[in-house]
Design an enzyme around this catalytic site. Sequence first.
Site, PDB file in Angstrom:
ATOM      1  CG  HIS A  14      -1.766   1.177   1.692  1.00 11.22           C
ATOM      2  ND1 HIS A  14      -2.983   1.419   1.668  1.00 11.22           N
ATOM      3  CD2 HIS A  14      -1.301   2.525   2.008  1.00 11.22           C
ATOM      4  CE1 HIS A  14      -3.402   2.818   1.889  1.00 11.22           C
ATOM      5  NE2 HIS A  14      -2.434   3.089   1.883  1.00 11.22           N
ATOM      6  CD  GLU A  15       2.200   3.821   3.243  1.00 15.01           C
ATOM      7  OE1 GLU A  15       1.914   4.451   2.965  1.00 15.01           O
ATOM      8  OE2 GLU A  15       1.140   3.049   4.544  1.00 15.01           O
ATOM      9  CG  HIS A  63       0.323   6.089  -0.293  1.00 17.10           C
ATOM     10  ND1 HIS A  63      -0.889   6.660  -1.199  1.00 17.10           N
ATOM     11  CD2 HIS A  63       0.416   5.884   0.453  1.00 17.10           C
ATOM     12  CE1 HIS A  63      -1.316   6.583  -0.431  1.00 17.10           C
ATOM     13  NE2 HIS A  63      -1.384   6.230   0.488  1.00 17.10           N
ATOM     14  CD  GLU A  69      -4.339   6.919   2.178  1.00 19.29           C
ATOM     15  OE1 GLU A  69      -3.748   5.132   2.584  1.00 19.29           O
ATOM     16  OE2 GLU A  69      -3.563   7.370   2.245  1.00 19.29           O
TER      17      GLU A  69
END
Length: 655
Positions: free
Chosen positions: A179-180, A183, A269
């Site tokens: 997930h990070e 980004h 997100e």
Amino acid sequence: MDFFERQEAAQKATKRIVILYVTFVILLALSIHLAVSLLLFLGSETDTGFSLNKSVFLNFFIDPLLLLLSFGITFSIIAIATAYKNFNLRQGGAAVALSLGAREVNPGTLNYREKRLLNVIEEIALASGVPAPRVFIMDDEPGINAFAAGYSPNDAAIAVTQGALLYFNREELQAVIGHEFSHILNGDMRLNIKLIGVLFGILCISIIGSLIVRLAPRMTTRSRGRRSKNSNAGVVVLIFAFGAMVWLIGSIGVLCGRIIQAMISRQREKLADASSIQFTRNPNAMANALKIIGACSHGGTVNNVHASEISHMFFTSAFSKQLFATHPPVLERIQSIDSSFDGDYTATRKLMVQRLKRQEKKEEENEEENLIHRGAIARTILRNADSLLGTEEADSYSGEQTSKPEKSPLPDMQSAIQEQILASGGATACLLASLISSEQSIRDIQIGIVREGYGDEIIQQIEQMDGYLRTLNAPEKRYVCETAVNTLRVLPNRDISILLAHLEKLVYADAQVDAFEFASLRLFKSRLMPDVIRSRAKIQAPGQLAKDASYVLRVLANFGTPDADEARNAWSAGATSLESSFGAMVYDKQAHFNDLNRFDTALLNLVNLSPVAKRDFIEACKAVVTFDQQITDTEYYFLYAIADVIEVTGWKLGE
């Protein structure tokens, strides 16, 4: 929409943020000018009696000098505050992590959970084509959370809370780290870190207003005599009212900023959750990670006083209660992945209790983690090597130094060498060894340079590393060198500068620089000393950089063949693919790699391309290199060096 298009969309969102920011600042300045005009008007009315003459107030409001003063002071305060915050964050992601009290993880750590975290990040970095970020842990945070920060992938950092390390298993940790990483790939980090400076600038208006409110009552206590106090009372009331208005105006500005922050964050997100599942191909792991956060008594809470500044960066909401939530509710995110989940966390809580009972890891479990990690790395490297030209043309890969092995030797890496690379001394020896020549006369000069700078102790390590590196093909050697670079990033800038200076001396030991040496040196520089300022430069249209792009393609074309006609055809293969965005290019017969400064300047200029234009350009470079249906080790290194320098985030040669 691919990652490059998402990066471009994030940059467009940044432009919208700038427009909104400027609009907010103008409205704030106008509101403060209104407050100043009202203060002066009421002050004049106090002296002449409260006639409340509207024309007097209007005269103050339209006074050009007063208008200039109000706007000038407001703009200056916000600009100085924003610049101050940006200056504090000039080192990128590491500065953000340190501001929250996070501790950087030593690459040679013996802690099982920390080692697993480093392994997971390294695996995802290699699989996604992103430089491995620096890794931090927030030791004092029992809540379960994580964030990624930085201006570019080369200065990125990922931080996780102690709670995340404590409760997540390997698959769940992979999901959160994935997930990070999304980004990083989607270009969200740059937008997020800019929001920190923007919100701090607006917040300072509110802070100044609150200071005026607190200081105003003290003015009467410092006055001497009843008459003096009475004469000052009206002024104090006006100053107090002015401070209250400034505080209110600033608070409304911060509130509006938080709303925009929340709107952007919630959208990004959801995209990051989907991207993580795309990375790991394991939706259950993401759902389970979110269930653990939902079941945890601390949730995703982060207690650090600076957490509110980066609330939009976290994996999940860092506050138990938030007026304008920066993240979708945890239950909503779970049900978007697992629609059958009814919100009952009982089973998850039992699982968490079981995990807490297994705090002490046995030696065999540590070894199991090492085997999993080495296997994952080896599979990724083999997959990358097999897909250099696509699965159907994999056999056309031709290494100049070694042929492509049937299986990667990395899982069989000697433990002594592996341990050396995870220590600063061994990592230094690894990078120095990667540039040691096989020609004895040059090698002797280079060994002398190393001995003069580092002493005799390192020579034996270099000889050992050199022998090991020569058994690897290009993808494997690149991985080992990147591991060494990741180890060395924790060194002080002075030590890194000394190392880079010695690497340059090794390159110039024979009074010339070949393509392999240039590519290696550029890779080391971009990772060890990332240029944050250049990463924040204004984007230029492809047509403005067509000459630089053509020059780089021409130099690449020379690598593949000494034949002038074949080189021109290879250049044309790349240039033609760029015509729609860069325009028609001119073939530069004089372009040659020997003009190192010209080539380096061209590459650095191309950093200013948009993400999509960078993707198109690196694909054009690939078209030039693969025109002869084979890729040499030098060409492999060079393509990745170009990708690193111009920051083509997420690009991989085999895709």
